[in-house]
Enzyme design. Structure first.
Site, short mmCIF file in Angstrom:
data_model
loop_
_atom_site.label_atom_id
_atom_site.label_comp_id
_atom_site.label_asym_id
_atom_site.label_seq_id
_atom_site.Cartn_x
_atom_site.Cartn_y
_atom_site.Cartn_z
N TYR A 161 -1.68 -0.60 10.61
CA TYR A 161 -1.89 -0.99 9.22
C TYR A 161 -0.63 -0.73 8.40
O TYR A 161 -0.18 -1.59 7.63
CB TYR A 161 -3.08 -0.23 8.64
CG TYR A 161 -3.31 -0.48 7.17
CD1 TYR A 161 -3.79 -1.71 6.73
CD2 TYR A 161 -3.05 0.50 6.21
CE1 TYR A 161 -4.00 -1.96 5.38
CE2 TYR A 161 -3.25 0.27 4.87
CZ TYR A 161 -3.73 -0.97 4.45
OH TYR A 161 -3.91 -1.20 3.11
N SER A 187 0.84 -1.19 0.00
CA SER A 187 0.00 0.00 0.00
C SER A 187 0.88 1.24 0.00
O SER A 187 2.05 1.19 0.41
CB SER A 187 -0.90 0.02 1.24
OG SER A 187 -1.59 1.25 1.36
#
Length: 248
Positions: A156, A143
């Site tokens: 995350y 990501s």
């Protein structure tokens, strides 16, 4: 692109929605055989049927990426049915963002299990086959959050930094076996990922942001297809893609 992708056998985890679903559909149109792995059996079975009804080749295998034995069964079923596995797209992931002072320890643990261990399980299941074949490609979804930390993303982001580290280490180790690796780092993409956020204020802020600037999962599908389509002697280590309105 079509000639290099046609007839390749591609396993996709997290294929029941979002970027995984988009990748499965697109690669099937280019002639790939797609094997769909996810927990939601009804979703992947319906997707496999849709692909088959339009002339594509697809197989649905229910698998929870946090369970190594289920992931092994996904890969074993692929090889049993199609004789090999050319690509695995370790795409399954969750994103329950929250500030650390809210102490959502259970959510932290689930992110670690899905986002890190899930990738490791995919690698562990597929690597023996690819080593024996002396060919293959392992594509892992990280990501933009694996490059830049933002408020609420600490855990995350940590999982996505880990995916980058694992993939780079793997790249160095599997070169002798003619296996390629790649990291895909999406930015704001319109998927179900935001539904995992349990904190109402954080979820709404992110939905507002992604609603304004987010791009289609089809962009991810095209990036994956580009990577798979490259000749064997071309090694792409990492691709970052995001809306033009999003800063890294």
């Amino acid at each position: 692109m079509e000639n290099n992708i046609k007839d390749k056998v591609v396993i996709i985890t997290g294929a029941s929605s979002g970027m995984g679903e988009a990748a499965a559909k697109y690669l099937a149109t280019l002639g790939a055989t797609v094997v769909l792995g996810a927990r939601r059996a009804d979703r992947i079975e319906r997707l496999a049927k849709d692909i088959q009804d339009t002339g594509g080749k697809a197989l649905a295998v229910t698998a929870d990426v946090t369970n190594l034995e289920q992931v092994k069964k996904l890969v074993d079923a692929t090889v049993k049915q199609f004789g090999r596995v050319d690509v695995i797209l370790n795409n399954a992931g969750i994103m329950p963002l929250s500030p650390m002072d809210r102490i959502n320890v259970e959510e932290w643990n689930v992110m670690i299990d899905v986002n890190i261990k899930g990738v490791l399980n995919g690698i562990a299941a597929v690597l023996p086959y690819m080593k024996e074949q002396k060919s293959g490609q392992i594509i892992n979804t990280s990501s933009v959050a694996g490059h830049k930390i933002f408020s609420g993303s600490a855990v995350y982001s940590a999982t996505k930094f880990a995916v980058r580290a694992l993939t780079e280490g793997l790249r160095m180790e599997v070169k002798p076996y003619n296996i390629r690796t790649m990291i895909v780092c999406p930015g704001a993409v319109k998927t179900e990922l935001l539904d995992h956020i349990s904190e109402v204020d954080i979820q709404q802020a992110n939905k507002d942001y992604v609603g304004d600037v987010g791009i289609s999962p089809d962009s991810f599908a095209r990036v994956v297809a580009f990577a798979i389509s490259q000749p064997q002697d071309v090694d792409i280590n990492e691709v970052i893609f995001r809306p033009t309105a999003q800063e890294l």
